[in-house]
Design a protein around this motif. Structure first.
Motif, PDB file in Angstrom:
ATOM      1  N   ARG A  86       0.848   1.809  -6.426  1.00 13.03           N
ATOM      2  CA  ARG A  86      -0.111   0.721  -6.205  1.00 13.03           C
ATOM      3  C   ARG A  86      -1.492   1.204  -6.591  1.00 13.03           C
ATOM      4  O   ARG A  86      -1.816   2.368  -6.437  1.00 13.03           O
ATOM      5  N   HIS A 123      -4.049  -3.778  -6.397  1.00 17.18           N
ATOM      6  CA  HIS A 123      -3.204  -4.454  -5.420  1.00 17.18           C
ATOM      7  C   HIS A 123      -3.914  -4.669  -4.085  1.00 17.18           C
ATOM      8  O   HIS A 123      -3.546  -5.566  -3.322  1.00 17.18           O
ATOM      9  N   GLU A 124      -4.898  -3.824  -3.798  1.00 18.16           N
ATOM     10  CA  GLU A 124      -5.547  -3.881  -2.487  1.00 18.16           C
ATOM     11  C   GLU A 124      -6.984  -3.408  -2.613  1.00 18.16           C
ATOM     12  O   GLU A 124      -7.295  -2.521  -3.397  1.00 18.16           O
ATOM     13  N   LYS A 167      -5.319  -7.542   0.654  1.00 25.42           N
ATOM     14  CA  LYS A 167      -4.392  -7.535  -0.481  1.00 25.42           C
ATOM     15  C   LYS A 167      -4.959  -8.494  -1.533  1.00 25.42           C
ATOM     16  O   LYS A 167      -5.439  -9.580  -1.208  1.00 25.42           O
TER      17      LYS A 167
END
Length: 186
Positions: A86, A123-124, A167
């Motif tokens: 990620r 992703h975050e 997120k």
């Protein structure tokens, strides 16, 4: 990058709540050789001169960092953020000069940062702040950031660290409310 770092240093001089102000050299050293974003909000001062009044700087956060401060940050986040496979974007520093606060500038920069992070495959988005920065925490709350960790300061709870996360997905971006003009600098 150097211009943005100098403007951030300039704005930080107006923040009385920051004990340790970032220098342009410190900013460029942190951002060198990593994916990053520097955002500025501009406004006209009383003389009609266009000046930077708010900023937000963030960068990629990797599971394996070499910078000691980032290594410590990753260590603090490892139990609450999934790093493997990620991309994590760290919203590092930012703020708005006092006379331009409560106009939505920080919120607009945060929304722009989220959009940029999404378009660059993150992703975050992770943020660390202090418990005493209530206005910042309120903005992040309105933008649906979740508290993922609270690190209590033993002597002064206002100095406790608050870690927040969001997120990043296309449906999240549809909730953005701020209308803004974006000008890309070379």
């Amino acid at each position: 990058m150097e211009t943005g770092a100098l403007e951030a240093q300039y704005i930080e001089e107006y923040f009385t709540e920051f004990r340790n102000k970032k220098t342009a050299e410190e900013i460029t050293n942190r951002l060198r050789d990593r994916d990053h974003l520097i955002l500025m909000s501009m406004a006209h001062d009383d003389d009609g001169v266009l000046i930077p009044v708010a900023y937000k700087i963030g960068h990629e956060l990797k599971a394996q960092e070499t910078n000691i401060k980032l290594t410590d940050l990753v260590s603090q986040l490892r139990d609450v953020v999934e790093f493997p496979d990620r991309r994590i974007f760290y919203s590092w520093i930012g703020g708005t000069r006092e006379e331009w606060r409560s106009q939505g500038r920080y919120r607009a920069l945060t929304e722009q940062q989220e959009e940029w992070a999404h378009s660059h495959g993150y992703h975050e988005l992770v943020v660390k702040t202090k418990n005493r920065f209530y206005g910042m925490r309120a903005t992040l709350d309105h933008l649906n950031f979740d508290v993922i960790k609270f690190q209590r300061h033993l002597r002064d709870n206002r100095e406790s660290k608050v870690y927040l996360s969001k997120k990043i997905a296309a449906e999240v971006l549809k909730q953005h409310q701020t209308s803004r003009s974006v000008v890309d600098a070379a």
